[in-house]
Design an enzyme around this catalytic site. Structure first.
Site: not given
Ligand code: PDD
Length: 283
Positions: A33, A52, A100, A147, A179, A203
């Site tokens: 996503y 990405r 599945r 992601k 993170e 990420l």
């Molecule tokens: N999440 N690290 C993780 C684990 C994340 O899920 C996200 C983003 C980030 C920041 O990435 P970016 O700057 O590209 O948004 C770092 C999104 C916002 C979400 O899951 O809603």
């Protein structure tokens, strides 16, 4: 209020949107996503998110559902149809529908879903008060650079934070912060911005890339390396970044106040720069 969402080539009211129970996103979290923020009806860093997404798909041998230009068109159409001035567009691609099986099925058509959310991003209360975080063990899988939609552990982490009266959790592996549950983590000490280097452990945040670039352009020093919770608690400032929070100050970690216990000046300055530049570059 009912939204118009996008599902596999069609714009439909959310109540009419349909996904198969055999979709591998549903059965196996076999999907990826992106979340792109919207300011004044325009997309922030669409190119970064599209790139990405392409990388996530490649890492999982998943077919792209359409071209980047088509994706941009769908984002814009949804923003327009739902009259989003400030908020976000959520996009999900799964491997598609198949009986599945653990092995990847051959030649499935990827499922593509997008929807919008209205959200106050710039004037969010947390930006002026800062957020409180707790630390938890990082128990996610080892490919956090992809992601994927397998977000159960981050959701559990968020609940642990709420149970402790805090806003979010910073995850720790082998003694160092990886993170936040859905954001990248930073500390500032003696004017130096410290954040974990890119690897499979985190990420590769699109907001992170932009903020570090703006920081260097503003002559701030950036150090990409792991840091511990103890080091963070002794820092002058701390903050997080993500597409939905931009730069958000962190004011306490595990109950220990950071610096003065209020949002720090450098974090606030970075937020200002990020918002200004993003507005200028939005498409
Ligand atoms: N999440 N690290 C993780 C684990 C994340 O899920 C996200 C983003 C980030 C920041 O990435 P970016 O700057 O590209 O948004 C770092 C999104 C916002 C979400 O899951 O809603």
């Amino acid at each position: 209020m009912s939204r118009i969402v996008y599902v596999n080539g069609e714009y439909v009211p959310e109540e009419e949107a349909r996904i198969s129970v055999f979709d591998r996103g549903f059965l196996m979290a076999d999907g990826v996503y992106e979340v792109t923020s919207v300011l004044k009806g325009k997309l922030i860093d669409f190119a970064g998110h599209a790139k990405r997404l392409e990388r996530s798909l490649n890492e999982l041998d998943m077919a792209a559902p359409c071209t980047t230009d088509e994706l941009l068109e769908i984002h814009r159409e949804l923003v327009a149809r739902n009259a989003v001035t400030e908020g976000l567009v959520y996009l999900q691609v799964t491997r598609g529908v198949a009986d599945r099986d653990f092995a990847y099925p051959k030649d499935t058509t990827p499922t593509l879903v997008l929807f919008t959310q209205h959200k106050t991003v710039v004037e969010s209360p947390a930006a002026s008060t800062g957020i409180k975080v707790i630390s938890i063990e990082d128990q996610r899988w080892g490919r956090r650079d992809i992601k994927t939609v397998q977000l159960l552990y981050p959701a559990m982490g968020k609940m642990m934070a709420k149970a402790a009266g805090c806003d979010d959790a910073w995850m720790v592996e082998e003694g160092a912060v990886t993170e936040g549950t859905s954001n990248n983590a930073y500390i500032i000490k003696n004017g130096r911005i410290i954040t974990r280097q890119l690897s499979n452990d985190i990420l590769h945040g699109i907001t992170r890339a932009a903020v570090l670039k703006f920081a260097e352009e503003a002559q701030m020093v950036v150090e990409e390396r792991p840091f511990t919770i103890a080091e963070a608690q002794g820092a002058d400032e701390a903050f997080i970044t993500s597409a939905t929070t931009f730069v958000q100050p962190v004011v306490s970690i595990d109950g220990v106040e950071i610096g003065s216990g209020a949002p720090g000046p450098l974090a606030l300055r970075l937020r200002e720069i990020y918002v200004d530049q993003s507005r200028k570059q939005a498409i």
